[in-house]
Design an enzyme around this catalytic site. Structure first.
Site, PDB file in Angstrom:
ATOM      1  N   GLU A 169     -62.889 -94.368  -3.721  1.00  0.00           N
ATOM      2  CA  GLU A 169     -63.402 -95.523  -3.000  1.00  0.00           C
ATOM      3  C   GLU A 169     -62.533 -96.779  -3.098  1.00  0.00           C
ATOM      4  OE1 GLU A 169     -67.461 -96.191  -4.170  1.00  0.00           O
ATOM      5  OE2 GLU A 169     -68.131 -94.257  -3.417  1.00  0.00           O
ATOM      6  N   GLU A 352     -69.547 -87.373  -3.349  1.00  0.00           N
ATOM      7  CA  GLU A 352     -70.700 -88.068  -3.943  1.00  0.00           C
ATOM      8  C   GLU A 352     -71.800 -88.202  -2.907  1.00  0.00           C
ATOM      9  OE1 GLU A 352     -70.064 -91.937  -5.752  1.00  0.00           O
ATOM     10  OE2 GLU A 352     -68.244 -91.227  -6.732  1.00  0.00           O
TER      11      GLU A 352
HETATM   12  C1  FCB Z   1     -70.270 -95.125  -5.822  1.00  0.00           C
HETATM   13  C2  FCB Z   1     -69.395 -94.971  -7.042  1.00  0.00           C
HETATM   14  C3  FCB Z   1     -70.068 -94.279  -8.190  1.00  0.00           C
HETATM   15  C4  FCB Z   1     -71.525 -94.655  -8.323  1.00  0.00           C
HETATM   16  C5  FCB Z   1     -72.237 -94.567  -6.995  1.00  0.00           C
HETATM   17  C6  FCB Z   1     -73.703 -94.898  -7.060  1.00  0.00           C
HETATM   18  O1  FCB Z   1     -69.827 -96.203  -5.070  1.00  0.00           O
HETATM   19  O2  FCB Z   1     -68.241 -94.236  -6.727  1.00  0.00           O
HETATM   20  O3  FCB Z   1     -69.327 -94.558  -9.355  1.00  0.00           O
HETATM   21  O4  FCB Z   1     -71.659 -95.871  -8.920  1.00  0.00           O
HETATM   22  O5  FCB Z   1     -71.606 -95.388  -6.062  1.00  0.00           O
END
Ligand code: FCB
Length: 443
Positions: A169, A352
């Protein structure tokens, strides 16, 4: 409740990779056995982290990693996504910290022994503080330091890794960290946001070249987050506002990888906000990648704003998670199909996806039906995108366990496993059992 996918879904096959994800600063603790990083400094600055907490202990994963691997294995996942702490594996002079490297090689060896594929992210936000003191991501030199770090750790890890992601990110590191200052290092200036983003992308390209050389047999790529942008109404002004927001927050980080330029919103910038871009930078940035990692949590809705161009509106009546993010699974499908239409994408992993919920540990159990419903809806949203021809080959739940949630400290729980921070006891939530069940029933 169970997680249910259509019977003929590709996601019901063992060829689809399932995993759980974590990141170094959020779980490791043992801050005294590594260099200081920008998140240590940020946490120590009053008012920056909501509960005034820090990463000194976190989930004490450096101490408890063997038990944590047992936990991961018990879920029946194919893969584990973790990140390497740069300040744990290199000394200030850039030489390898053998003790820090040993921690990860032991962990990687154990994962391999148990047949769990290690997906390694090289940078999940914990920049060594001494590098920040020299300008951090505003300094072009940091991109070269990152390439050097990549070179050293990939040589040290040898063939233990299944997949490398350069960055997690870059939007968060640049925009949240250098443009609005809600994440470390807490700087707030538009030009800083854009310049740091450029250096992060440059660092990605430089590191990809190192990976191609040192680790040609791993799947190498980058992880980007997306918050799809919708317009509040059908008016031309609002539609344009949503498009501008999308360019600024989302396309900014992916377009250079494939199209060798920034989105056209860059033409609206005042001269002083323009990033310095050197000749040849886009050729470095646009290295071929073996996979693209997608992080998705929520969407955002915009209306036109005379001063800023676009402003986000709160969808007050819609369901939200405990961190205030709207639950809107259709936007996950929309995102994946739109990226597929816009870019010549390599295979994608959902690196994620998950939800913070107000969990309650009652009689030794956490019955998080709300999180379970989120997973069910979002896994089905991914399946819908696959059915429309998008090449998605894996999915990682964020997160394996509750952990340090950045500026929210320990107040928000994203785990499918509950962590009692006083005793460090881990308890599988209902969502973990449902995930395990889904994985166990694949063909
Ligand atoms: C993302 C991050 C991760 C976590 C989630 C909820 O932006 O990559 O580390 O904090 O959000």
């Amino acid at each position: 409740m169970k997680i249910m996918l259509p019977a003929n879904s590709k996601m019901q096959s063992k060829a689809f990779t399932y995993g759980v994800a974590t990141a170094s600063f959020q779980i490791e603790g043992a801050a005294d056995s590594r260099l200081a990083c920008i998140w240590d400094t940020f946490c120590a600055t009053p008012g920056k982290v909501r509960d005034g907490s820090n990463g000194d202990q976190a989930c004490e994963h450096v101490k408890l990693w063997r038990e944590d691997i047992d936990l991961i294995e018990s879920l029946g996942v194919d893969a584990y996504r973790l990140s390497i702490s740069w300040p744990r594996v290199l000394h200030k002079d850039g030489s390898l910290n053998t003790q820090g490297v040993q921690f990860y090689t032991d962990l990687l060896d154990e994962l391999n022994r148990r047949g769990i594929k290690p997906f390694v992210t090289l940078y999940h936000w914990d920049l060594p503080q001494h590098i920040e003191d020299n300008g951090g991501w505003l300094n072009r030199e940091t991109a070269y330091l990152f390439a050097d770090y990549t070179d050293k750790v990939t040589q040290a890890f040898g063939d233990r890794v299944y997949s490398y992601a350069t960055f997690n990110e870059p939007f968060c590191s640049s925009y949240l960290g250098y443009e609005i200052g809600v994440h470390a290092p807490g700087l707030a200036k538009k030009s800083y946001g854009r310049q740091s983003a450029h250096h992060l992308l440059l660092a990605h390209g430089l590191a990809m070249k190192v990976l191609q050389k040192n680790s040609p047999n791993t799947e190498n790529g980058i992880v980007l987050n997306f918050t799809p942008c919708y317009s509040a109404t059908d008016s031309a002004e609002d539609v344009q506002a949503a498009s501008k927001a999308d360019q600024y927050f989302n396309q900014w980080y992916i377009k250079p990888l494939f199209d060798r330029c920034y989105p056209e919103i860059i033409n609206d910038f005042a001269t002083e906000d323009m990033p310095v871009i050197e000749e040849g930078d886009f050729d470095i940035i646009a290295q071929p990648i073996d996979f693209l990692g997608i992080n998705f949590y929520t969407r955002a809705v915009y209306k036109a704003d005379a001063v800023t161009g676009f402003s986000q509106i709160d969808m007050v009546d819609n369901p939200k998670t405990d961190i205030g993010w709207e639950i809107y699974p259709q936007s996950f499908t929309d995102l994946l199909t739109s990226l597929h239409a816009l870019y010549p994408l390599p295979p994608m992993y959902i690196t994620e996806n998950g939800a913070a919920m107000g969990d309650k540990l009652i009689d030794g159990k956490v019955d998080d039906q709300d999180r379970l419903a989120y997973y069910d809806a979002h896994l089905n949203a991914v399946n819908n995108a696959i059915e429309q021809g998008v090449n998605i080959v894996g999915y990682f739940a964020w997160s394996l366990m509750d952990n340090f949630e950045w500026a929210e400290g320990y107040l928000k729980r994203f785990g499918i496993v509950y962590v009692d921070y006083d005793t460090q006891k881990r308890t599988l939530k209902s969502s973990a059992y449902a995930y395990k069940n889904l994985l166990a029933n694949r063909k």
